[in-house]
Scaffold this active site. Structure first.
Site: not given
Ligand code: PGA
Length: 248
Positions: A8, A10, A95, A97, A165, A171, A209
């Site tokens: 992803n 982003k 997601h 976010e 997740e 993150g 992560s």
């Molecule tokens: P990350 O994000 O690997 O940077 O923690 C995962 C995601 O948001 O899909």
């Protein structure tokens, strides 16, 4: 069932950087790796066509979201049919976010899943608890409720994907213990079996992560069928190292 290693990207990168990242993935992949797992990258909408042009058909492309409506006067939105038309196989939906910064609810996610499936896309539906919910011992019940409410009844969801997740792991560099990941993935598998007739081929990814250092430990657990990778998917060598951790 091959593991799915999805990146992803982003809201990162210029057009040039997206092309370089895609080319690096091809250049750095050791022979056979791209066949041992299924790979998917989800670039920003505006880079999808260019990335599709660089990568072979064996690497899938996904959108990071799509509109719930089919088409029309929805300024700024991108439809599932448009994603399908430019070569996407997957679309990430719900997601954290999107849920957090755009107020997306389980109901909306379910409607988007219906639209995406009707357009011929495979949704990657994200679920996961907040830190507070985890600390209160509610992780499993929250995730079960999200699964129940974010998947529409009646659609053919047999090839879709779920991504677990935990919000607090995205993150942050923090991850649940392998035991906690295994527990939630087993609960998701159970919830899918309760809700859907043909859920056996639904893959359940872990995300939050994921990095080369923890990939083998987390991605070879029972009911973990791959990864949804954010930050580490922006570096081709790290993304590929995660895949190697998952499939050897
Ligand atoms: P990350 O994000 O690997 O940077 O923690 C995962 C995601 O948001 O899909």
């Amino acid at each position: 069932m091959k593991k799915l290693i999805a990146g992803n990207w982003k809201m990162n990168g210029t057009l040039g950087e997206a092309g370089i990242l895609a080319r690096n993935l091809l250049d750095l992949a050791d022979p056979g790796l791209l066949e041992r797992a299924e790979f998917c990258v989800c670039p920003p909408f505006v880079h999808i066509a260019a990335v599709r042009g660089v990568l072979p058909a064996s690497v899938a492309i996904g959108g990071q979201d799509c509109a719930e409506q089919e088409k029309g006067a929805y300024t700024g939105d991108v439809s599932a049919a448009m994603l399908k038309d430019i070569g996407c196989r997957y679309v990430i939906l719900g997601h954290s976010e999107r849920r957090q910064y755009h107020g997306e609810t389980d109901d909306l996610v379910a409607r988007k899943v219906t639209t995406a499936v009707a357009a011929g896309l495979l949704p990657i539906v994200c679920v996961g608890e907040s830190l507070g919910e985890r600390e209160e011992g509610q992780a499993e019940s929250v995730v079960r409720a999200q699964i129940a409410a974010s998947l529409p009844m009646g659609s053919n969801l047999s090839n879709m994907v779920i991504a677990y997740e935990p919000v607090w792991a995205i993150g942050t560099g923090k991850t649940p213990t392998p035991g906690d990941v295994a527990t939630i993935h087993a609960a998701i598998r159970g919830a899918l079996q309760e809700k859907l007739d043909n859920s056996g081929s639904i893959r359940i990814l872990y995300g939050g992560s994921v990095k080369p250092e923890n990939a083998a430990e987390l991605l070879t657990l029972p009911h973990v069928d791959g990864a949804l990778v954010g930050g580490a998917s922006l570096k081709a060598d790290q993304f590929l190292a995660i895949a190697r951790g998952a499939v050897g």
